[in-house]
Write a protein that holds these residues in place. Structure first.
Motif, short mmCIF file in Angstrom:
data_model
loop_
_atom_site.label_atom_id
_atom_site.label_comp_id
_atom_site.label_asym_id
_atom_site.label_seq_id
_atom_site.Cartn_x
_atom_site.Cartn_y
_atom_site.Cartn_z
N LEU A 59 0.86 -1.17 0.00
CA LEU A 59 0.00 0.00 0.00
C LEU A 59 0.90 1.23 0.00
CD1 LEU A 59 -2.93 0.98 0.15
CD2 LEU A 59 -2.68 1.03 2.63
N VAL A 60 0.93 1.93 -1.11
CA VAL A 60 1.81 3.09 -1.28
C VAL A 60 1.05 4.36 -0.92
CG1 VAL A 60 3.21 4.39 -2.92
CG2 VAL A 60 3.09 1.90 -3.09
N THR A 61 1.72 5.22 -0.16
CA THR A 61 1.15 6.52 0.19
C THR A 61 1.89 7.59 -0.59
OG1 THR A 61 0.57 5.75 2.40
CG2 THR A 61 0.72 8.13 2.09
N TRP A 62 1.13 8.49 -1.16
CA TRP A 62 1.66 9.56 -2.02
C TRP A 62 1.46 10.92 -1.36
CZ3 TRP A 62 3.97 8.24 -6.63
CH2 TRP A 62 3.77 6.93 -7.06
N ALA A 63 2.41 11.81 -1.61
CA ALA A 63 2.31 13.19 -1.12
C ALA A 63 2.72 14.14 -2.25
CB ALA A 63 3.22 13.40 0.09
N VAL A 64 2.19 15.33 -2.19
CA VAL A 64 2.55 16.34 -3.18
C VAL A 64 3.85 17.02 -2.77
CG1 VAL A 64 1.25 18.26 -2.14
CG2 VAL A 64 1.59 18.20 -4.60
N ASN A 65 4.66 17.35 -3.76
CA ASN A 65 5.87 18.14 -3.54
C ASN A 65 5.48 19.59 -3.85
OD1 ASN A 65 8.26 19.57 -3.77
ND2 ASN A 65 9.35 17.93 -4.84
N ARG A 66 5.06 20.30 -2.82
CA ARG A 66 4.51 21.65 -3.00
C ARG A 66 5.47 22.61 -3.70
NH1 ARG A 66 -0.15 23.00 -0.52
NH2 ARG A 66 -1.10 21.41 0.79
N ALA A 67 6.74 22.55 -3.37
CA ALA A 67 7.71 23.45 -3.99
C ALA A 67 7.81 23.19 -5.49
CB ALA A 67 9.07 23.30 -3.32
N ALA A 68 7.81 21.92 -5.87
CA ALA A 68 7.90 21.58 -7.30
C ALA A 68 6.62 21.98 -8.04
CB ALA A 68 8.18 20.10 -7.47
#
Length: 89
Positions: free
Chosen positions: A64-73
């Motif tokens: 089960l993979v958890t994803w997050a946004v790279n806000r700076a990118a």
């Protein structure tokens, strides 16, 4: 720019930004999209550094993979897109 111009990918970025880190099933459930399509979009966003996963690609099978946004990118990409549309680059 093609990667960002895809509505599903924009919706993934929005969901991750608004709701915080999400698992792959949470993302495709939120979008009402197929699992395989969602994974393809996540991989494209990851290749640009716009999202990050808690598991490296070679360790994701069966997990089960958890994803997050790279806000700076995302912010830098948005600024580049605006500059392009305004003829500044």
């Amino acid at each position: 720019m093609e990667t960002i111009g895809n509505l599903a990918r924009v919706e993934i970025l929005h969901a991750l930004s608004a709701q915080g880190p999400l698992t792959t099933p949470q993302i495709y459930g939120e979008l009402g999209a197929a699992r395989t399509n969602t994974l393809r979009h996540l991989e494209a966003l990851e290749a640009l550094g716009l999202v990050v996963a808690d598991e490296p690609p070679n360790r994701r099978h069966g997990r089960l993979v958890t994803w997050a946004v790279n806000r700076a990118a995302v912010k830098a990409t948005g600024e580049a897109l605006i500059g392009y549309m305004l003829g500044e680059s």
